[in-house]
Design an enzyme around this catalytic site. Structure first.
Site, PDB file in Angstrom:
ATOM      1  N   ARG A  49       0.788  -1.237   0.000  1.00  0.00           N
ATOM      2  CA  ARG A  49       0.000   0.000   0.000  1.00  0.00           C
ATOM      3  C   ARG A  49       0.821   1.289   0.000  1.00  0.00           C
ATOM      4  O   ARG A  49       0.262   2.389  -0.045  1.00  0.00           O
ATOM      5  CB  ARG A  49      -1.002   0.014   1.179  1.00  0.00           C
ATOM      6  N   ASP A  50       2.138   1.197   0.033  1.00  0.00           N
ATOM      7  CA  ASP A  50       2.949   2.423  -0.007  1.00  0.00           C
ATOM      8  C   ASP A  50       4.280   2.172  -0.736  1.00  0.00           C
ATOM      9  O   ASP A  50       5.343   2.539  -0.247  1.00  0.00           O
ATOM     10  CB  ASP A  50       3.201   2.935   1.410  1.00  0.00           C
TER      11      ASP A  50
END
Length: 288
Positions: A49-50
């Site tokens: 997610r990042d």
């Protein structure tokens, strides 16, 4: 980590990674993400997610390590498009637009972010760049140039001349596939790994052929400046080259036995050019 982050090497002027180094780092990151998505050995996978260049660390051998799992989410490992409904979090410039608008997080959201990293690697520009007149986002700016066939205009100047035309086109194509607006059309990380590995293989072959070509150029330069060659009769004479006739001079004549020793009996790894007449390189123990 001994070599800091990928972000530092791409966006600080006192750092410079070669094109081959960049490809190897991309392969390492892609393998790591593939492992998170499908290879943990459990019924669940991990969505980072990042994914971004500042979260990619480089060890002393420039091997890539994915870091910072503060925003990571657990998701199903066996179905690629199963999503996790969650509050939208991530880094602007890398965030998957489909996830941003729907709140539905899938593995393909990591694929999108990785596509932005690929563009960073190719262009040497940050994901958000105020110096870009057309658009502050690297993804839309780079894709616009790629669609227009202007890939060479956006390549990082530090690696121009290192990349074969086929490799840069294939690399740009992979990046565009990762950034597809429809998540289900984006490739899996396993597919990306195999495609970049092919590009690396092609690039290394290209580099090898260039290296061999330079070696032959040096030989031609040496002889064109110092000597001629032997005629078929075995006497000194002239030979015509693209640069004109070479200088007349006596040359040392090597016996077949000496040539066999110098070329390791004409091993394949000494073959430089193959065609009507093969060209081999060899080593001698004393100067000419």
């Amino acid at each position: 980590m001994p070599h800091g982050t990928l972000e530092e090497h791409l966006h600080k002027t006192n750092y410079s990674l070669s094109w081959v180094q960049r490809l190897k780092i991309c392969i390492g990151v892609a393998r790591g993400l593939d492992y998170l998505h499908t290879g943990t050995g459990t019924r669940q996978g991990i969505i980072h997610r990042d994914v971004k260049s500042s979260n990619i660390l480089l060890d002393r051998d420039f091997e890539a390590k994915i870091s910072d799992f503060g925003l990571a989410k657990i998701g199903p490992a066996n179905q690629a498009m199963m999503h996790v409904s969650t509050g939208v979090k991530g880094t602007f410039g890398y965030m998957d637009p489909a996830y941003y608008y729907t709140g539905e997080l899938t593995r393909k959201s990591d694929v999108y972010s990785f596509g932005v990293v690929l563009l960073e690697v190719m262009c040497g520009r940050p994901a958000v760049d105020s110096n870009l007149k057309e658009d502050m986002g690297l993804a839309s700016w780079a894709q616009s140039h790629i669609k227009k066939g202007k890939i060479n205009n956006i390549i990082d100047r530090r690696i121009r001349g290192q990349i074969s035309n086929r490799c840069i086109k294939d690399f740009a194509h992979i990046a565009r596939c990762c950034l597809d607006s429809e998540p289900n059309k984006r490739p899996t990380m396993a597919e990306i790994v195999s495609k970049i590995e092919v590009i690396l293989t092609l690039q290394l072959r290209h580099n090898s052929s260039l290296s061999n070509g330079k070696f032959i150029d040096k030989i031609l330069s040496f002889f064109s400046g110092k000597s001629g060659t032997l005629t078929s009769a075995g006497t000194p004479g002239y030979v015509t080259s693209p640069q004109g006739p070479l200088i007349y001079a006596n040359l040392r004549i090597f016996s077949l036995h000496e040539l066999l020793i110098a070329t390791r009996r004409f091993r394949n790894n000494t073959l430089l050019l193959q065609g009507y007449s093969n060209v081999y390189k060899g080593w001698i123990d004393e100067p000419l």
